[in-house]
Design a protein around this motif. Sequence first.
Motif, PDB file in Angstrom:
ATOM      1  N   ALA A  61     -12.186 -39.022 -58.588  1.00 33.17           N
ATOM      2  CA  ALA A  61     -11.407 -40.018 -57.861  1.00 33.17           C
ATOM      3  C   ALA A  61      -9.985 -40.132 -58.432  1.00 33.17           C
ATOM      4  O   ALA A  61      -9.185 -40.900 -57.913  1.00 33.17           O
ATOM      5  CB  ALA A  61     -12.088 -41.375 -57.920  1.00 33.17           C
ATOM      6  N   ASN A  62      -9.722 -39.394 -59.462  1.00 32.54           N
ATOM      7  CA  ASN A  62      -8.392 -39.365 -60.056  1.00 32.54           C
ATOM      8  C   ASN A  62      -7.601 -38.197 -59.490  1.00 32.54           C
ATOM      9  O   ASN A  62      -8.152 -37.116 -59.260  1.00 32.54           O
ATOM     10  CB  ASN A  62      -8.478 -39.226 -61.574  1.00 32.54           C
ATOM     11  CG  ASN A  62      -9.134 -40.430 -62.210  1.00 32.54           C
ATOM     12  OD1 ASN A  62      -8.836 -41.560 -61.869  1.00 32.54           O
ATOM     13  ND2 ASN A  62     -10.052 -40.191 -63.136  1.00 32.54           N
ATOM     14  N   SER A  63      -6.320 -38.379 -59.272  1.00 26.91           N
ATOM     15  CA  SER A  63      -5.508 -37.331 -58.654  1.00 26.91           C
ATOM     16  C   SER A  63      -5.162 -36.204 -59.619  1.00 26.91           C
ATOM     17  O   SER A  63      -4.822 -35.101 -59.186  1.00 26.91           O
ATOM     18  CB  SER A  63      -4.223 -37.942 -58.085  1.00 26.91           C
ATOM     19  OG  SER A  63      -3.442 -38.523 -59.123  1.00 26.91           O
ATOM     20  N   PHE A  70      -7.236 -42.924 -54.195  1.00 25.13           N
ATOM     21  CA  PHE A  70      -8.338 -42.070 -53.769  1.00 25.13           C
ATOM     22  C   PHE A  70      -9.002 -42.638 -52.527  1.00 25.13           C
ATOM     23  O   PHE A  70      -9.168 -43.859 -52.406  1.00 25.13           O
ATOM     24  CB  PHE A  70      -9.348 -41.952 -54.912  1.00 25.13           C
ATOM     25  CG  PHE A  70     -10.656 -41.343 -54.529  1.00 25.13           C
ATOM     26  CD1 PHE A  70     -11.784 -42.130 -54.378  1.00 25.13           C
ATOM     27  CD2 PHE A  70     -10.768 -39.981 -54.310  1.00 25.13           C
ATOM     28  CE1 PHE A  70     -13.005 -41.575 -54.037  1.00 25.13           C
ATOM     29  CE2 PHE A  70     -11.978 -39.419 -53.957  1.00 25.13           C
ATOM     30  CZ  PHE A  70     -13.100 -40.213 -53.824  1.00 25.13           C
ATOM     31  N   GLY A 111     -10.330 -33.264 -51.526  1.00 29.21           N
ATOM     32  CA  GLY A 111     -10.220 -34.708 -51.545  1.00 29.21           C
ATOM     33  C   GLY A 111      -9.161 -35.221 -50.590  1.00 29.21           C
ATOM     34  O   GLY A 111      -8.249 -34.490 -50.197  1.00 29.21           O
ATOM     35  N   VAL A 144     -13.892 -37.533 -51.315  1.00 30.43           N
ATOM     36  CA  VAL A 144     -13.885 -36.150 -51.778  1.00 30.43           C
ATOM     37  C   VAL A 144     -15.219 -35.512 -51.428  1.00 30.43           C
ATOM     38  O   VAL A 144     -16.258 -36.182 -51.406  1.00 30.43           O
ATOM     39  CB  VAL A 144     -13.617 -36.065 -53.304  1.00 30.43           C
ATOM     40  CG1 VAL A 144     -14.681 -36.796 -54.106  1.00 30.43           C
ATOM     41  CG2 VAL A 144     -13.476 -34.618 -53.754  1.00 30.43           C
ATOM     42  N   PHE A 191      -6.525 -38.488 -50.306  1.00 32.22           N
ATOM     43  CA  PHE A 191      -5.869 -39.610 -50.950  1.00 32.22           C
ATOM     44  C   PHE A 191      -4.913 -40.229 -49.939  1.00 32.22           C
ATOM     45  O   PHE A 191      -4.590 -39.614 -48.925  1.00 32.22           O
ATOM     46  CB  PHE A 191      -5.074 -39.143 -52.180  1.00 32.22           C
ATOM     47  CG  PHE A 191      -5.942 -38.693 -53.325  1.00 32.22           C
ATOM     48  CD1 PHE A 191      -6.570 -37.463 -53.306  1.00 32.22           C
ATOM     49  CD2 PHE A 191      -6.136 -39.515 -54.429  1.00 32.22           C
ATOM     50  CE1 PHE A 191      -7.375 -37.046 -54.356  1.00 32.22           C
ATOM     51  CE2 PHE A 191      -6.937 -39.115 -55.489  1.00 32.22           C
ATOM     52  CZ  PHE A 191      -7.558 -37.879 -55.445  1.00 32.22           C
TER      53      PHE A 191
END
Length: 122
Positions: free
Chosen positions: A104-106, A47, A35, A50, A37
């Motif tokens: 989409a979350n770190s 985000f 991904g 990815v 970011f």
Amino acid sequence: QAQLEESGGGLVQAGKSLNISCTASGGDFSSDVMGWFRQAPGKDREFVAVIRWSQVTSIYAKSVEGRFTIARDSGMNTVYLQMDDLKPEDTAVYYCAIGPYLSANSGPYTYWGRGTQVTVSS
């Protein structure tokens, strides 16, 4: 332990393009995702995109969809982010990260690069 190294950042005028890359080493990433970011000054990390190593599956943030393209070269363990029609609001430090699934979350991402600065002038 996996290591990630970003490259290709720089200063570019609005409307122009830039391609940044991230090379991974120290592991087998065939079952992982890579991904991108970004973090602008004074803002949270957000985000961007990815992609899965083994399949041509990718997800984009709405703010970059249609302008950015993520691609991978599995043989080179490298992921690219082609950024077209850049805007001043794209200015940020861009980070690549390895994770176990598309997100989409770190949080799920376990390894991170040090980042590369992208600055878009108006």
